[in-house]
Design an enzyme around this catalytic site. Structure first.
Site, mmCIF file in Angstrom:
data_model
loop_
_atom_site.group_PDB
_atom_site.id
_atom_site.type_symbol
_atom_site.label_atom_id
_atom_site.label_comp_id
_atom_site.label_asym_id
_atom_site.label_seq_id
_atom_site.Cartn_x
_atom_site.Cartn_y
_atom_site.Cartn_z
ATOM 1 N N ASP A 82 0.852 -1.128 0.138
ATOM 2 C CA ASP A 82 -0.066 -0.049 -0.011
ATOM 3 C C ASP A 82 0.580 1.289 -0.124
ATOM 4 O OD1 ASP A 82 -2.627 1.230 0.458
ATOM 5 O OD2 ASP A 82 -1.832 2.036 2.096
ATOM 6 N N GLU B 79 1.377 -0.553 -5.051
ATOM 7 C CA GLU B 79 0.355 0.415 -5.442
ATOM 8 C C GLU B 79 1.293 1.707 -5.363
ATOM 9 O OE1 GLU B 79 -3.579 2.549 -3.459
ATOM 10 O OE2 GLU B 79 -1.663 2.352 -2.271
#
Length: 545
Positions: free
Chosen positions: A205, A269
């Site tokens: 993330d 990401e």
């Protein structure tokens, strides 16, 4: 696909599960790990290669689970570590790999380290694990910089002793200080903890946000910063996004991941430009990164071809495989995006409860099916989001009183947030939560979910669910190497062929066009005769193969 194949991820189909919205086993209205385990047969029948699990860690849910209080445990509302182990074992029994989310940029403010930092005071080793600074102004009453948080407002939050801490997202998500070796060592421990439990890979993330330029004096970004990377700054020199030093972290992680057999995969990401994103995919770093350009591209032949060609070129230059995604837990579902006129302001559309402009559900469904079949024909990995195999639309009409995404309040109620793509899945035609669980659901489901449920579509020829199942079954047979060759085609038609002789054609025009000679293997919409209808993708075996 061998369980020991180190390259299993290069052309895999990965299915994202948002745990709180997938399946609820205990009836409390929140999805859980036992619910996922009970529904793994759906993923096996669908034909996916891997399951990607969004955060399931202990959390106060200030950001849907991305505020992590303990990186090496399961939220008790979702289950236990034993439940997690059972899920992994069942997934592996069914031939499904397991990828989990790692959230390294920030923790929850309830994390034991942050609570220690608050108690310890300025200048302490505990505070050095996070980013604390004195404020500006005569009494330190002003934030250290003008930086804006992703969810709205300042990135700085003041604590009672007068210092400020950095949070790129919600105030309940303080950023780690990645210049601190204790932070780096703890995440190496976390990677090993889950790898030892059988996890096959990690989704990272905010992979571009870990390292920051915190040298004094801190620099302002000015009124046109537009939330970080939109600011026009030279590559690698933004104060807190996509800095060159972040790659040292991932080279260190790769050593940990490669110590397992097979090596654990990772995907970043990283909301950065294509030329910068490819740096995260190098063989000695993470190996893959999400390709958000494809998700953001208009329904346009020229634009799609350009994005596809550029994405393949840059991935191959790095020795990585390309990634493709149309929906996830952060964006409006593509069945709704493609139902709206090009250029629609999706934020304003959500604020209107999906009425301005009105969507064309039939058009959206047709284009979504065509876009999916196109995506699944491309070389590389395809990442699916739970419910897209049912053709679920965005639930844009959620009333303000049920919204839980922090974006809503932190933006001063000017941005509705991401709850509309996180509404719990429908498994049955009826029931208090359409089969999501024995009780209700934590977000209200619209009536249209019944006819779109798994039960309603299973075995129904032409349904979106059966289209996905057919596509994934055929895809395994048709895959070749990671290349494609473009074929001359009429205007507004994309046509390429894979090395196995598998052709993919997508008609983005408003009229039918002639199909080349060959056998149609699969079509996103009904094909009658020798013409390819508008907004339709076909997979075709050419006559010479």
């Amino acid at each position: 696909m061998s369980s020991q194949d180190p390259d299993w991820w290069r052309q895999a189909v990965v299915y994202q599960v948002y745990p709180r919205s997938f399946a609820d086993a205990d009836g409390d209205g929140i999805g859980d790990i036992p619910g996922i385990t009970a529904r793994l047969g759906h993923l096996a029948t669908l034909g996916v290669d891997a399951l990607w699990l969004s955060p399931f860690y202990p959390s106060e849910l200030k950001d849907g689970g991305y505020d992590v209080a303990d990186y090496r445990d399961v939220d008790p509302r979702l289950g236990t570590l034993d439940d997690f182990d059972t899920m992994v074992a069942e997934a592996h029994r069914l031939g499904i790999k397991v990828i989990i989310d790692i959230v390294p940029n920030h923790s929850s403010d309830q994390h034991v380290w942050f609570q220690e930092a608050l108690a310890a005071g300025p200048g302490s080793p505990a505070r050095d694990r996070y980013v604390f600074r004195d404020g500006r102004g005569d009494g330190g009453e002003l934030p250290p910089t003008d930086w804006e948080a992703n969810f709205g407002g300042s990135v700085w939050q003041r604590v009672p002793d007068g210092q400020w801490y950095l949070h790129l997202f919600a105030p309940e998500q303080p950023d780690f200080n990645w210049a601190n070796e204790e932070v780096r060592a703890d995440f190496r421990t976390t990677l090993r903890f889950w790898s030892d439990r059988g996890v096959d890979g990690f989704r990272i993330d905010v992979a571009h946000g870990l390292t920051k330029d915190l040298a004094d004096p801190l620099r302002d970004l000015g009124p046109d910063q537009h939330r970080g990377l939109q600011n026009e700054v030279p590559d690698g020199t933004h104060p807190y996004y996509d800095r060159d030093e972040v790659h040292d972290i991932y080279r260190d992680w790769r050593k940990v991941l490669d110590s397992y057999t097979p090596p654990r995969m990772a995907v970043a990401e990283a909301w950065v430009k294509n030329a910068r994103r490819v740096l995260y995919t190098r063989a000695d770093e993470l190996g893959q990164a999400f390709n958000f350009e494809y998700l953001q591209t208009d329904w346009s032949t020229v634009k799609l071809r350009e994005v596809i060609a550029t994405s393949l070129e840059t991935a191959q230059a790095a020795g990585a495989s390309a990634t493709w995604v149309l929906s996830n837990h952060d964006v409006v579902r593509h069945a709704s995006r493609l139902a709206l006129p090009a250029g629609t302001d999706l934020g304003a559309w959500l604020l209107s409860d999906g009425t301005e402009p009105m969507a064309d559900p039939a058009l959206g469904r047709r284009r979504a099916r065509a876009a999916t079949l196109l995506m699944l024909a491309l070389p590389g990995s395809s990442y699916l989001y739970q419910g897209e195999e049912l053709g679920l639309p965005e639930v844009a009409e959620l009333p303000a009183e049920v919204l839980q995404d922090p974006v809503w309040e932190q933006s001063g109620r000017s941005r509705k947030g991401r709850d509309g793509c996180r509404v719990p899945l429908p498994w049955t035609r009826s029931g208090p939560s359409y089969g999501f669980g024995p009780g209700g659901a934590w977000l209200p489901q619209p009536a249209v979910f019944g006819p779109l449920s798994v039960e309603a579509q299973e075995g129904v020829e032409g349904s979106t669910l059966e289209l996905y199942r057919s596509a994934l079954r055929l895809r395994r047979k048709l895959l070749g190497d990671e290349t494609l060759t473009w074929v001359p085609a009429p205007d507004d038609v994309l046509h390429f062929v894979r090395s196995s002789g598998w052709h993919c054609l997508t008609n983005l025009s408003a009229t039918s066009v002639p199909l080349p000679a060959g056998d149609v293997v699969l079509a996103s919409s009904e094909v009658a005769g020798s013409n390819l209808p508008p907004d339709t993708t076909v997979w075709l075996r050419a006559a010479d193969h």
